[in-house]
Design an enzyme around this catalytic site. Sequence first.
Site, PDB file in Angstrom:
ATOM      1  N   GLU A   9       0.801  -1.224   0.000  1.00 47.36           N
ATOM      2  CA  GLU A   9       0.000   0.000   0.000  1.00 47.36           C
ATOM      3  C   GLU A   9       0.832   1.271   0.000  1.00 47.36           C
ATOM      4  OE1 GLU A   9      -3.211   0.015   2.875  1.00 47.36           O
ATOM      5  OE2 GLU A   9      -3.333  -2.170   2.767  1.00 47.36           O
ATOM      6  N   ASP A  84      -5.985  -6.422   7.072  1.00 44.34           N
ATOM      7  CA  ASP A  84      -7.223  -6.044   7.738  1.00 44.34           C
ATOM      8  C   ASP A  84      -8.305  -5.906   6.668  1.00 44.34           C
ATOM      9  OD1 ASP A  84      -6.538  -3.704   6.487  1.00 44.34           O
ATOM     10  OD2 ASP A  84      -6.245  -2.548   8.306  1.00 44.34           O
ATOM     11  N   HIS A 333      -0.682  -3.391  11.768  1.00 44.30           N
ATOM     12  CA  HIS A 333       0.704  -2.935  11.881  1.00 44.30           C
ATOM     13  C   HIS A 333       1.204  -3.113  13.308  1.00 44.30           C
ATOM     14  CE1 HIS A 333       0.258  -0.917   7.981  1.00 44.30           C
ATOM     15  NE2 HIS A 333      -0.966  -0.634   8.400  1.00 44.30           N
TER      16      HIS A 333
END
Length: 789
Positions: A9, A84, A333
């Site tokens: 990302e 997630d 994270h």
Amino acid sequence: MEENLVIVESPAKAKTIEKFLGKGYTVKSSFGHIRDLSKKKLGVEIDNDFKPNYEVPEDKLKTVSELKKIAKKSKTIWLASDEDREGEAIAWHLFDTLELNEKSTKRIVFHEITKDAITNAIKNPRKIDYNLVNAQQARRILDRLVGFELSPLLWKKIKPSLSAGRVQSVAVRLIVEREREIIAFKAVSQYKVNGIFEFEDNKGKKYEVKADLQKAFTTKKDALAFLEKCKNSEFTISDIQVKPSIKSPAPPFTTSTLQQEASRKLGFSVLQTMTVAQKLYEAGFITYMRTDSVQLSELAIATSKNEIQEKYGKEYSKTRQFQTKSKGAQEAHEAIRPTYFSNSTVSASANEKKLYELIWKRAIASQMSDAVLEKTTISIKLSKSNEVFYINGEVIKFDGFLKVYLESTDDENEEQTASLLPPMRLNQKLNYISINADEKYNHHPARYTEASLVRKMEELGIGRPSTYAPTISTIIKREYVIKEDRQSKERTINCLTLNNNVIKDYQKKENYGYEKAKLFPTEIGIIVNDFLVDNFSNIIDFNFTASVEQEFDKIAEGETEWVKMLKNFYKKFHSKIEESTKNVEKSNIEKVLGIDPTTKKQVYVKFGKFGPYVQIGEKTETEKPKYASLKKSQYVETITLEEALELFTLPRNIGKFEENDVLSNIGRFGPYILHNKKFYSLKKGVDDPYSVKLERAIEIIEEKRKMETSGALKEFKEDTKLKIVKGRFGAYIKFNDLNYRIPSKTDWKDLTYDDVVAIIKTSPEKKTKKEVKETKSKSSKSNKSRKKK
DNA sequence: CAGTGAGCGAGCTTCCGCTTGACTT
């Protein structure tokens, strides 16, 4: 032909991972989501099982076409977005948009960015988890439906361009409700007693100690009666309690706790914290800054242990793994920590350095030993009363993590710091030096700061680490909320002091109610909130997010079908929208406050297109009523006739200067002084146009004249290169083209030549001209974007 | 630079979460 394409990302993450993977792997970033519901339209086909219409937004076209090109040339594509709900959806959007095929696409996840973690992930690929993807789609669609059906209703019933949503509306509600608590709050005073006592040890050495009476008196009479008893009383130490205690370190930072501590310790705004943290992340100094996890990787725990043992000694090390407690945490994270614990500081800009050191200390402290304390409570008995004075002392037996870091609190009423006590014995006699009974008022609940609002939102499970700062910006931009300072007010308190058996009864002035960078609701914020609370109590309920989150979890686990869940929700919600559209009247706020004693006309308070205002008399063909806007601190629901009439005292003639009238007024750009057809701005938050005196007005006029003629507020005959000039943020010192700050609390008018030279000498080293230029261009840029509305 | 508050109506506004640049003064 490339071998492997890995898509993550964030570009900073891509860079590090590429290094770990080496040859044969190209690592690219998607820059977050690459697709979203249509920007302008609803983007959801409600009658077609809520089918979402996704579009690649314009600013993502380039990223997508680039990824597509590389994907075509690669044998295997590894979708490595976060583990997630949102990350899984990103993986699927990539799969779908890049037209990847199942065989050559692998989904991998890792929680920490280390070589082991990544090679391990590559060894254990899986498929896209469509349940998780559907949970995200349900979340996205629900938010869209709520936002895009509620907002237009507000345009119809209240005014255009307003907005409402699952997150922002609850944030506003918190602020509105807190303000109402404060309005309803009645301060109560009590007489709190403390005494200064004196005693001698065996060798005749004298000590002074301060003690507080446990009981507070509600009336002055009772306080006085108590002091009377103290007059001829004997004071004896009746008890000494020593209790061991320990203090443990706080967990390492999450986004929310970082924002809170940076606000308390460094005075950063939430946005500023995130901008600075982003810089540190991009430079490779810290791990990812948008996280809700307090967990540290094995590697981090091991390296921090080394660092602590080397720097502070073995006894200071205690490894810990913390558990995340916050609602709805997704933990994709690690906690926020330095990438290398061996760097206790970094060379970067001043703010980056400060924030880095905060992060380093917090993370290091979290892996250190508990502090061992000894708390002592000493009781002092009176011979003539049953009340007891107490002294609290605290001794640190072993500092442990306190050597590095202590978390601060939001409590504004500074608690007295317990400290080391002199040697005291049981049954020891003491003499009083003085005993004071001061009237103390209790405080209203604290208004939210940006950071304390974030903490509350996190507690309720509302919003995500990536949205805390933008949500605050939104509710400020919509003018539901303003962030500002409020000046303190003054009140008189009663004091009693017993000294040499004489009681002195006197009064003191006390400042209270000072507010720094607090969030206040605006009138429109209150109106919108009340409308939503009245008509959509379920959406704006503090538990709404928590309960839909449970449903999203069920979808993620494959227990519930996402379309069914949305159907259930939408049926009730939409019928409520239709009902309100039909039945609720357009908001029209109007209230009669009373009769104006001079004109005998009615005084109204109303809400117009420029906000709340008061009006005297009605509009007729022949007569135009007088209008005045409310102050920011006044609300339609609480303004009194008296306060309303004060608003009509502007423009105010405050006297004559050089044979011309001096007027004070409020204009388009705030309060100002008008004199001889020239305008002089009043200082924001300092001068009040309703009460400003002629003397101060003249001072302001002369200040501006001086600036205009000589370009300086003050010059020095000792050195012509030295000047005090006025800038955007107030007065500052200019010397040899370099600028120096005047210490806060110092008035530039009082500065002598020697003072200024001393300030320059003690100031931190100045930047080079080039750097000054750079920061200048940056600040003017941000200034401009702020003005652009 | 320096207060507003009429009425009509076209065309527009708006959500939450994931990520960073790229326009100019």
